[in-house]
Every structure is written in structure tokens, then in C-alpha cells.
Design a protein around this motif. Structure first.
Motif, short mmCIF file in Angstrom:
data_model
loop_
_atom_site.label_atom_id
_atom_site.label_comp_id
_atom_site.label_asym_id
_atom_site.label_seq_id
_atom_site.Cartn_x
_atom_site.Cartn_y
_atom_site.Cartn_z
N TYR A 75 -25.24 -48.31 17.83
CA TYR A 75 -26.06 -47.22 18.36
C TYR A 75 -25.47 -46.69 19.67
O TYR A 75 -24.61 -47.33 20.28
CB TYR A 75 -27.50 -47.69 18.59
CG TYR A 75 -28.17 -48.18 17.34
CD1 TYR A 75 -28.54 -47.30 16.33
CD2 TYR A 75 -28.43 -49.53 17.15
CE1 TYR A 75 -29.15 -47.75 15.17
CE2 TYR A 75 -29.04 -49.99 16.00
CZ TYR A 75 -29.39 -49.09 15.02
OH TYR A 75 -30.00 -49.54 13.88
N LYS A 79 -29.91 -45.69 23.14
CA LYS A 79 -30.66 -46.38 22.08
C LYS A 79 -30.47 -47.89 22.17
O LYS A 79 -31.41 -48.65 21.96
CB LYS A 79 -30.22 -45.90 20.71
CG LYS A 79 -30.79 -44.58 20.30
CD LYS A 79 -30.37 -44.26 18.87
CE LYS A 79 -30.94 -42.95 18.42
NZ LYS A 79 -30.50 -42.62 17.06
N ARG A 80 -29.25 -48.31 22.46
CA ARG A 80 -28.96 -49.74 22.57
C ARG A 80 -29.79 -50.38 23.69
O ARG A 80 -30.35 -51.45 23.52
CB ARG A 80 -27.46 -49.95 22.82
CG ARG A 80 -27.06 -51.39 22.84
CD ARG A 80 -25.57 -51.59 22.83
NE ARG A 80 -24.89 -50.91 23.93
CZ ARG A 80 -23.93 -50.02 23.78
NH1 ARG A 80 -23.50 -49.70 22.58
NH2 ARG A 80 -23.35 -49.47 24.83
N PHE A 83 -33.47 -50.53 22.55
CA PHE A 83 -33.64 -51.61 21.58
C PHE A 83 -33.57 -52.99 22.24
O PHE A 83 -34.31 -53.90 21.89
CB PHE A 83 -32.62 -51.52 20.45
CG PHE A 83 -32.84 -50.36 19.51
CD1 PHE A 83 -34.10 -49.84 19.30
CD2 PHE A 83 -31.77 -49.80 18.83
CE1 PHE A 83 -34.31 -48.77 18.44
CE2 PHE A 83 -31.96 -48.74 17.96
CZ PHE A 83 -33.23 -48.23 17.77
#
Length: 111
Positions: A75, A79-80, A83
Motif C-alpha cells: 500500500y 494507507k500503510r 493500517f
């Protein structure tokens, strides 16, 4: 099992779970800085018994943060990080639940 042994077991369990969470937070905050040090000590394909043992111990104590980071590498950066933050919160709640379940099981069995 005495009360002292139960408290020692609970202390070791809380230490183990907190180390996992704290290393995940370090991976979230510092990223490659921490992972480079982690990967320097862990062999990708260990060949000797010493390398296998050392890799197993390191992965057992610090493995969740780098494992999740490796899973989230596909990602984008933002996003990483989102998450990883969500997984740290889930890991925190799961650790609390596991701690209290094991604590109550130990008390039910031995007291």
C-alpha cells in the motif's frame, strides 16, 4: 502453584504482550530505522542451528510489528500508516483480553 508463581507468570505475560505492542509502535513511528536494525539481526533463510534459534527468538519477541509492516508494504505510505495504527489498536485490545483470560484461568485452576 503458589500465589507468588502466579504473579510471576502474570508479570511475564504482561511483559511479553507489552513488548510486542511497543515494538509495533516503534515500527509505526520510526519505520525503516527500526526495521533496518531488526533485519540486521534476523536471517532471511537461516542455515545453522544458531541462526535458526536466534531468528526464532527475535521473531517471537518482536515479530508482530515487522510482520504487519511487511504485509502492508504493497500500500501507499499513508494507507500503510493508517493500517499500522489500526492494527496497533486491535493488538492492544487483543492483548488486554488475552491477559485477563489467562489471568482468570490461572486463578480458577490454581486457587
Amino acid at each position: 502453584m503458589t500465589l507468588e508463581t502466579m504473579k510471576l507468570t502474570q508479570g511475564l505475560l504482561s511483559y511479553y504482550l507489552s513488548v510486542q505492542i511497543m515494538f509495533s509502535i516503534l515500527v509505526f513511528l520510526l519505520g525503516r530505522i527500526v526495521l533496518d536494525v531488526y533485519e540486521a539481526g534476523v536471517s532471511e533463510n537461516p542455515k545453522t542451528v544458531f541462526q535458526r534459534t536466534f531468528t526464532f527468538v527475535i521473531n517471537a519477541f518482536f515479530g508482530i510489528g515487522p510482520y504487519l509492516n511487511k504485509k502492508f508494504l504493497k500500500y501507499s505510505f499513508f494507507k500503510r500508516k493508517v493500517f499500522m495504527l489500526i492494527s496497533i489498536v486491535v493488538q492492544l485490545f487483543a492483548s488486554i483480553i488475552v491477559y485477563y483470560v489467562i489471568k482468570n484461568l490461572l486463578r480458577a485452576i490454581f486457587l
